[in-house]
Design a protein around this motif. Structure first.
Motif, PDB file in Angstrom:
ATOM      1  N   MET A   1      38.525  48.662  15.851  1.00 35.90           N
ATOM      2  CA  MET A   1      39.092  49.178  17.039  1.00 35.90           C
ATOM      3  C   MET A   1      39.095  48.469  18.247  1.00 35.90           C
ATOM      4  N   ALA A   2      40.829  47.769  18.595  1.00 34.72           N
ATOM      5  CA  ALA A   2      41.029  47.044  19.508  1.00 34.72           C
ATOM      6  C   ALA A   2      40.670  47.077  21.245  1.00 34.72           C
ATOM      7  N   ASP A   3      40.015  46.153  21.132  1.00 29.36           N
ATOM      8  CA  ASP A   3      39.616  46.221  22.995  1.00 29.36           C
ATOM      9  C   ASP A   3      40.917  46.444  23.761  1.00 29.36           C
ATOM     10  N   SER A   4      41.894  47.127  24.723  1.00 23.63           N
ATOM     11  CA  SER A   4      42.861  47.037  24.925  1.00 23.63           C
ATOM     12  C   SER A   4      42.153  47.049  26.207  1.00 23.63           C
ATOM     13  N   ARG A   5      41.941  46.325  27.517  1.00 22.48           N
ATOM     14  CA  ARG A   5      41.133  45.970  27.978  1.00 22.48           C
ATOM     15  C   ARG A   5      42.294  44.461  28.605  1.00 22.48           C
ATOM     16  N   ARG A   6      42.313  44.081  30.194  1.00 18.34           N
ATOM     17  CA  ARG A   6      43.548  43.262  30.164  1.00 18.34           C
ATOM     18  C   ARG A   6      42.571  41.820  29.226  1.00 18.34           C
ATOM     19  N   LEU A   7      43.251  40.958  29.309  1.00 14.74           N
ATOM     20  CA  LEU A   7      42.520  39.499  29.478  1.00 14.74           C
ATOM     21  C   LEU A   7      42.616  38.727  30.547  1.00 14.74           C
ATOM     22  N   VAL A   8      41.680  38.553  31.378  1.00 15.67           N
ATOM     23  CA  VAL A   8      41.945  37.447  32.483  1.00 15.67           C
ATOM     24  C   VAL A   8      41.321  35.627  32.144  1.00 15.67           C
ATOM     25  N   LEU A   9      41.818  34.748  32.567  1.00 15.00           N
ATOM     26  CA  LEU A   9      41.717  33.636  31.855  1.00 15.00           C
ATOM     27  C   LEU A   9      41.666  32.491  33.036  1.00 15.00           C
ATOM     28  N   CYS A  10      39.481  32.416  33.141  1.00 16.74           N
ATOM     29  CA  CYS A  10      39.267  31.559  35.149  1.00 16.74           C
ATOM     30  C   CYS A  10      38.846  30.386  34.374  1.00 16.74           C
ATOM     31  N   VAL A  11      39.499  29.825  35.050  1.00 13.46           N
ATOM     32  CA  VAL A  11      39.503  27.791  34.785  1.00 13.46           C
ATOM     33  C   VAL A  11      39.025  26.977  36.263  1.00 13.46           C
ATOM     34  N   ASP A  12      38.025  26.506  36.548  1.00 16.01           N
ATOM     35  CA  ASP A  12      37.044  25.862  37.418  1.00 16.01           C
ATOM     36  C   ASP A  12      36.012  24.540  36.676  1.00 16.01           C
ATOM     37  N   ASP A  13      35.950  24.158  37.581  1.00 13.14           N
ATOM     38  CA  ASP A  13      35.003  22.693  37.758  1.00 13.14           C
ATOM     39  C   ASP A  13      33.842  23.242  38.246  1.00 13.14           C
ATOM     40  N   GLU A  14      33.572  24.712  39.151  1.00 11.23           N
ATOM     41  CA  GLU A  14      32.288  24.924  39.819  1.00 11.23           C
ATOM     42  C   GLU A  14      31.379  26.438  39.096  1.00 11.23           C
ATOM     43  N   ARG A  15      31.036  25.673  38.486  1.00 14.44           N
ATOM     44  CA  ARG A  15      29.847  26.995  37.882  1.00 14.44           C
ATOM     45  C   ARG A  15      29.739  27.983  38.097  1.00 14.44           C
ATOM     46  N   VAL A  16      29.099  28.165  39.441  1.00 13.00           N
ATOM     47  CA  VAL A  16      28.979  29.187  40.028  1.00 13.00           C
ATOM     48  C   VAL A  16      30.118  29.811  40.489  1.00 13.00           C
ATOM     49  N   GLY A  17      31.039  29.596  40.804  1.00 11.11           N
ATOM     50  CA  GLY A  17      31.894  30.222  41.061  1.00 11.11           C
ATOM     51  C   GLY A  17      32.767  30.826  39.936  1.00 11.11           C
ATOM     52  N   LEU A  18      32.593  30.046  39.619  1.00 16.31           N
ATOM     53  CA  LEU A  18      33.235  30.737  37.859  1.00 16.31           C
ATOM     54  C   LEU A  18      32.338  31.563  37.218  1.00 16.31           C
ATOM     55  N   HIS A  19      31.230  31.394  37.434  1.00 15.28           N
ATOM     56  CA  HIS A  19      30.164  33.277  36.675  1.00 15.28           C
ATOM     57  C   HIS A  19      30.078  34.294  37.755  1.00 15.28           C
ATOM     58  N   VAL A  20      30.801  34.255  39.236  1.00 16.80           N
ATOM     59  CA  VAL A  20      30.682  35.455  39.744  1.00 16.80           C
ATOM     60  C   VAL A  20      32.253  35.300  39.684  1.00 16.80           C
ATOM     61  N   ARG A  21      33.071  34.927  39.618  1.00  7.29           N
ATOM     62  CA  ARG A  21      34.477  35.438  39.701  1.00  7.29           C
ATOM     63  C   ARG A  21      34.225  36.279  37.773  1.00  7.29           C
ATOM     64  N   LYS A  22      33.803  35.277  36.804  1.00 11.14           N
ATOM     65  CA  LYS A  22      33.939  36.949  35.517  1.00 11.14           C
ATOM     66  C   LYS A  22      33.381  37.792  35.467  1.00 11.14           C
ATOM     67  N   LEU A  23      31.901  37.367  36.973  1.00 13.60           N
ATOM     68  CA  LEU A  23      31.059  38.970  36.352  1.00 13.60           C
ATOM     69  C   LEU A  23      31.779  40.247  37.468  1.00 13.60           C
ATOM     70  N   LEU A  24      32.574  39.455  38.700  1.00 15.99           N
ATOM     71  CA  LEU A  24      33.386  40.567  39.158  1.00 15.99           C
ATOM     72  C   LEU A  24      34.550  40.742  38.586  1.00 15.99           C
ATOM     73  N   LEU A  25      35.275  39.982  37.924  1.00 13.28           N
ATOM     74  CA  LEU A  25      36.603  41.072  37.120  1.00 13.28           C
ATOM     75  C   LEU A  25      35.955  42.048  36.163  1.00 13.28           C
ATOM     76  N   GLU A  26      34.587  41.567  35.049  1.00 17.48           N
ATOM     77  CA  GLU A  26      34.511  42.267  33.368  1.00 17.48           C
ATOM     78  C   GLU A  26      33.754  43.647  34.819  1.00 17.48           C
ATOM     79  N   ARG A  27      33.579  43.668  35.751  1.00 17.09           N
ATOM     80  CA  ARG A  27      32.939  44.994  36.560  1.00 17.09           C
ATOM     81  C   ARG A  27      33.895  45.302  36.921  1.00 17.09           C
ATOM     82  N   SER A  28      35.087  45.116  37.087  1.00 20.12           N
ATOM     83  CA  SER A  28      36.718  45.491  37.185  1.00 20.12           C
ATOM     84  C   SER A  28      37.423  46.125  35.804  1.00 20.12           C
TER      85      SER A  28
END
Length: 87
Positions: A1-28
């Motif tokens: 079964m395909a995943d129907s959730r929207r896919l967001v691409l995050c691009v950032d050279d700062e690893r901490v900020g990138l990780h935090v945005r990834k977690l927040l978006l996944e939780r949403s």
């Protein structure tokens, strides 16, 4: 079964900020893929069915404006949010 959730691409050279945005978006309820530079971000953008992009403006090499322009030319309907931690 395909995943129907929207896919967001995050691009950032700062690893901490990138990780935090990834977690927040996944939780949403989004699926998230990440890139640490503009070149990798463009490749992921072309290779994946991205629904939206969260893009850091100030990155070494290609800045976010350049990356956004290329993304917009390739897929004009995809929303792109540019971020900057600089004042």
């Amino acid at each position: 079964m395909a995943d129907s959730r929207r896919l967001v691409l995050c691009v950032d050279d700062e690893r901490v900020g990138l990780h935090v945005r990834k977690l927040l978006l996944e939780r949403s309820g989004y699926r998230v893929i990440t890139a640490h530079d503009g070149k990798t971000g463009l490749a992921l953008f072309e290779e994946n069915p991205v629904d939206a992009v969260v893009l850091d403006y100030a990155m070494p090499g290609m800045h976010g404006g350049e990356v956004a322009a290329q993304m917009r030319a390739a897929k004009p309907g995809i929303p792109i949010l540019l971020l900057s931690a600089y004042v």
